[in-house]
Motif scaffolding. Structure first.
Motif, PDB file in Angstrom:
ATOM      1  N   UNK A  83      41.062  10.654 -10.839  1.00  0.00           N
ATOM      2  CA  UNK A  83      40.104   9.717 -10.229  1.00  0.00           C
ATOM      3  C   UNK A  83      40.656   8.303 -10.039  1.00  0.00           C
ATOM      4  N   UNK A  84      41.246   7.656 -11.058  1.00  0.00           N
ATOM      5  CA  UNK A  84      41.757   6.296 -10.831  1.00  0.00           C
ATOM      6  C   UNK A  84      42.856   6.238  -9.768  1.00  0.00           C
ATOM      7  N   UNK A 110      41.903   1.237  -2.670  1.00  0.00           N
ATOM      8  CA  UNK A 110      42.550   0.037  -3.216  1.00  0.00           C
ATOM      9  C   UNK A 110      41.877  -0.481  -4.471  1.00  0.00           C
ATOM     10  N   UNK A 111      41.042   0.350  -5.121  1.00  0.00           N
ATOM     11  CA  UNK A 111      40.297  -0.064  -6.310  1.00  0.00           C
ATOM     12  C   UNK A 111      41.213  -0.053  -7.532  1.00  0.00           C
ATOM     13  N   UNK A 112      41.257  -1.199  -8.244  1.00  0.00           N
ATOM     14  CA  UNK A 112      42.098  -1.343  -9.431  1.00  0.00           C
ATOM     15  C   UNK A 112      41.245  -1.664 -10.650  1.00  0.00           C
ATOM     16  N   UNK A 115      47.052  -5.014 -17.705  1.00  0.00           N
ATOM     17  CA  UNK A 115      48.002  -3.972 -18.125  1.00  0.00           C
ATOM     18  C   UNK A 115      47.692  -2.645 -17.434  1.00  0.00           C
ATOM     19  N   UNK A 116      46.413  -2.266 -17.426  1.00  0.00           N
ATOM     20  CA  UNK A 116      46.007  -1.024 -16.770  1.00  0.00           C
ATOM     21  C   UNK A 116      46.277  -1.091 -15.270  1.00  0.00           C
ATOM     22  N   UNK A 117      46.094  -2.278 -14.680  1.00  0.00           N
ATOM     23  CA  UNK A 117      46.363  -2.497 -13.261  1.00  0.00           C
ATOM     24  C   UNK A 117      47.823  -2.183 -12.938  1.00  0.00           C
ATOM     25  N   UNK A 118      48.758  -2.763 -13.714  1.00  0.00           N
ATOM     26  CA  UNK A 118      50.190  -2.527 -13.490  1.00  0.00           C
ATOM     27  C   UNK A 118      50.554  -1.066 -13.706  1.00  0.00           C
ATOM     28  N   UNK A 119      50.007  -0.465 -14.767  1.00  0.00           N
ATOM     29  CA  UNK A 119      50.308   0.929 -15.072  1.00  0.00           C
ATOM     30  C   UNK A 119      49.812   1.849 -13.952  1.00  0.00           C
ATOM     31  N   UNK A 120      48.615   1.560 -13.422  1.00  0.00           N
ATOM     32  CA  UNK A 120      48.060   2.381 -12.350  1.00  0.00           C
ATOM     33  C   UNK A 120      48.890   2.243 -11.072  1.00  0.00           C
ATOM     34  N   UNK A 121      49.295   1.032 -10.743  1.00  0.00           N
ATOM     35  CA  UNK A 121      50.134   0.827  -9.545  1.00  0.00           C
ATOM     36  C   UNK A 121      51.453   1.612  -9.671  1.00  0.00           C
ATOM     37  N   UNK A 122      52.053   1.530 -10.856  1.00  0.00           N
ATOM     38  CA  UNK A 122      53.316   2.225 -11.092  1.00  0.00           C
ATOM     39  C   UNK A 122      53.131   3.752 -10.994  1.00  0.00           C
ATOM     40  N   UNK A 123      52.063   4.263 -11.576  1.00  0.00           N
ATOM     41  CA  UNK A 123      51.803   5.707 -11.554  1.00  0.00           C
ATOM     42  C   UNK A 123      51.408   6.178 -10.151  1.00  0.00           C
TER      43      UNK A 123
END
Length: 173
Positions: A20-21, A29-31, A36-44
């Motif tokens: 889902x995320x 484009x929902x973050x 920290x979670x923002x960076x991790x989600x972008x990377x993943x």
């Protein structure tokens, strides 16, 4: 050529999942609010793509992998092992078909690799033969180490096999 999916899934209720995320970020484009979670989600999320509404994992050395929702996994596994694909080929036989004959053999200028029989053998299989440079002796050592591994593997397999081509190759090696 198959124009429709071989397996169709009809689910009425799908709960939250790990996808889902990633899907929300890639589609909308929902973050998350946390940095920290923002960076991790972008990377993943960089490892995934959405194609026709489906989430796929990208890879350099393998095809796109379809991501399944946890509610779908049991059905798909049952279908593969018991249903329409129940008589699929075993794992060992499947791995043999993943790799093919080498296109190029790189070796040093040793006599076992420059003789006529070995050259004809490679030519018969459509394999190009290349030699490492004399200017770089360290590469010759690497080639010799790799050749030992290849030769040991070939000899072990040829000892178990019978046939004209196996005997011919064994005599060359």
């Amino acid at each position: 050529m198959v124009k429709e999916p071989a397996v169709t899934l009809h689910l009425t209720r799908i709960g939250p999942s790990w996808m889902d995320p990633i899907t929300n970020f890639l589609e909308n484009g929902k973050l998350p609010d946390d940095e920290k979670e923002d960076k991790a989600l972008r990377r993943e999320a960089a490892k995934y793509a959405i194609i026709q509404g489906q989430l796929f994992k990208k890879g350099l050395s393998h095809p796109l992998l379809k991501c399944l929702h946890p509610d779908q996994t049991d059905y798909v596994l049952r279908e593969v092992h018991e249903g329409c694909c129940g008589h699929h080929i075993g794992g060992r036989a499947l791995v043999i078909t993943r790799f093919s004959i080498s296109e190029v053999v790189v070796s040093d200028n040793g006599t076992q690799f420059t003789n006529k029989k070995f050259t004809e053998f490679l030519t018969g299989l459509g394999i190009k033969q290349k030699f490492s440079s004399v200017e770089h002796p360290q590469t010759n050592g690497q080639v010799e180490a790799a050749n030992k591994v290849v030769l040991l593997g070939l000899k072990k397999r040829l000892a178990k096999k019978k046939g004209a081509w196996a005997d011919e190759l064994a005599s060359v090696l």
